[in-house]
Enzyme design. Structure first.
Site, PDB file in Angstrom:
ATOM      1  N   LYS A  62       0.841  -1.209   0.000  1.00 53.45           N
ATOM      2  CA  LYS A  62       0.000   0.000   0.000  1.00 53.45           C
ATOM      3  C   LYS A  62       0.872   1.253   0.000  1.00 53.45           C
ATOM      4  CE  LYS A  62      -3.746  -2.431   2.341  1.00 53.45           C
ATOM      5  NZ  LYS A  62      -4.355  -2.829   3.615  1.00 53.45           N
ATOM      6  N   GLN A 106      -4.013  -1.246   9.756  1.00 56.70           N
ATOM      7  CA  GLN A 106      -4.133  -2.605   9.218  1.00 56.70           C
ATOM      8  C   GLN A 106      -4.790  -3.528  10.241  1.00 56.70           C
ATOM      9  OE1 GLN A 106      -3.461  -3.457   6.086  1.00 56.70           O
ATOM     10  NE2 GLN A 106      -3.873  -5.628   6.352  1.00 56.70           N
ATOM     11  N   ASP A 129     -10.622   3.432   4.743  1.00 54.81           N
ATOM     12  CA  ASP A 129     -11.142   2.062   4.743  1.00 54.81           C
ATOM     13  C   ASP A 129     -12.675   2.038   4.758  1.00 54.81           C
ATOM     14  OD1 ASP A 129      -9.395  -0.153   4.649  1.00 54.81           O
ATOM     15  OD2 ASP A 129      -8.643   0.279   6.658  1.00 54.81           O
TER      16      ASP A 129
END
Ligand code: GUN
Length: 307
Positions: A62, A106, A129
């Site tokens: 990412k 994460q 997200d």
């Protein structure tokens, strides 16, 4: 003479890798345009707690892609024993930092940290997200066809982009979503409802799942069970989107990735089918970049680009 396989009808393979590459190009162009207009580089903060090998690979990819597309990446690695309070303090700093447009923590987090507390602490405007309850609520109450002017979970967004690219309008199509997770199943269902599908969310207690699938124009499977979705459950010509990523043993002591769909069985029946790997997988990180650009555009007072 027997007909060769190539002449038999079979599903068009949806090339998620190629679509994701195109999306990344559009994001890079959007970043360049934003910076040329005088705005700072979009900034993505990635936060990894602990040293889970798979998570390390994901976070690295990412950060690397963000840099390749012209964004700034702020990489935070914390030890597994980090307290919840220390993680919340870091998030407060990232929320207040004007150089940061997107914050990705994460998952999964170590067990001693309450994931709900962490997701709630992220500024909803920086929640690339789409996991903050405010953004979950926005998606859950969105009107048909209304603009996605808030962050939406990346994998579901990727699924909806691939389906629209393959099928055009989805209005009136019957969609069966297998799996009711907050990460995939539920947000996929909301996005398909927004696109005027008739959506059925199914799960482990659903009765006659094969029968429901046989009525579906679209089947999205996201349950993490290898070869769960069978060929004789699929209506001829239906679109099948396989979100599963299962690592299984392969020859020579190696491993390989397979999805939740019995690919070889479904290929001759479906109209469209995503492979694993190379289907939905590459869309997740591309959509994260898309969400980060959108957050930076909103902050600069610009309209979001349509998904
Ligand atoms: N872990 C597995 N998938 C995801 C994702 O989409 N976002 C985050 N933050 N963590 C993940």
């Amino acid at each position: 003479m027997k007909m060769v396989d190539a002449k038999l009808p079979h599903a068009r393979i949806i090339d998620g890798k190629a679509f994701a590459a195109g999306l990344q190009k559009r994001v890079a162009a959007g970043v360049a345009e934003l910076v040329a207009s005088g705005a700072p580089k979009p900034g993505l903060a990635t936060v990894l707690v602990g040293a889970d090998a798979a998570s390390q690979v994901y976070v690295r990819s990412k950060g690397k892609l963000a840099a390749e597309l012209g964004m700034a990446n702020f990489d935070h690695r914390l030890p597994a024993e980090t307290t919840e309070a220390a993680l919340l303090a870091l998030i407060a700093t990232l929320n207040a930092d004007p150089a940061i447009n997107g914050i990705l923590v994460q998952l999964p987090l170590p067990r001693h940290i309450d994931t709900a507390h962490v997701l709630l602490a992220i500024d909803p405007a920086k929640d690339v997200d789409g996991f903050h309850p405010i953004n979950v609520g926005r998606l859950g109450s969105i009107g048909a066809g209304a603009p996605l002017d808030f962050p939406v979970p990346c994998t579901p967004l990727g699924v909806s982009m691939l389906l629209q690219d393959a099928l055009g309008s989805l209005a009136g199509l019957n969609a069966v979503v297998i799996g009711r997770s907050n990460l995939v199943g539920r947000p996929v269902a909301q996005l398909l409802l927004r696109l005027d599908c008739t959506v059925t969310i199914t799960h482990s207690r659903t009765r006659d799942l094969p029968g429901l699938c046989r009525q579906a124009d679209i089947v999205v499977v996201a349950i993490g069970k290898q070869e769960f979705l069978r060929g004789d459950w699929i209506k001829p010509g239906a679109a099948v989107i396989d979100v599963g990523i299962n690592r299984i043993p392969a020859d020579g002591g190696k491993t390989r990735l397979v999805g939740d769909a019995a690919f070889a069985e479904i290929l001759p029946v479906a109209g469209h089918l995503t492979p694993v790997p190379g289907g939905v997988g590459p869309m997740t990180v591309a959509c994260l970049m898309f969400n980060t650009l959108q957050a930076a555009r909103r902050k600069a007072g610009l309209a979001v680009v349509s998904a």
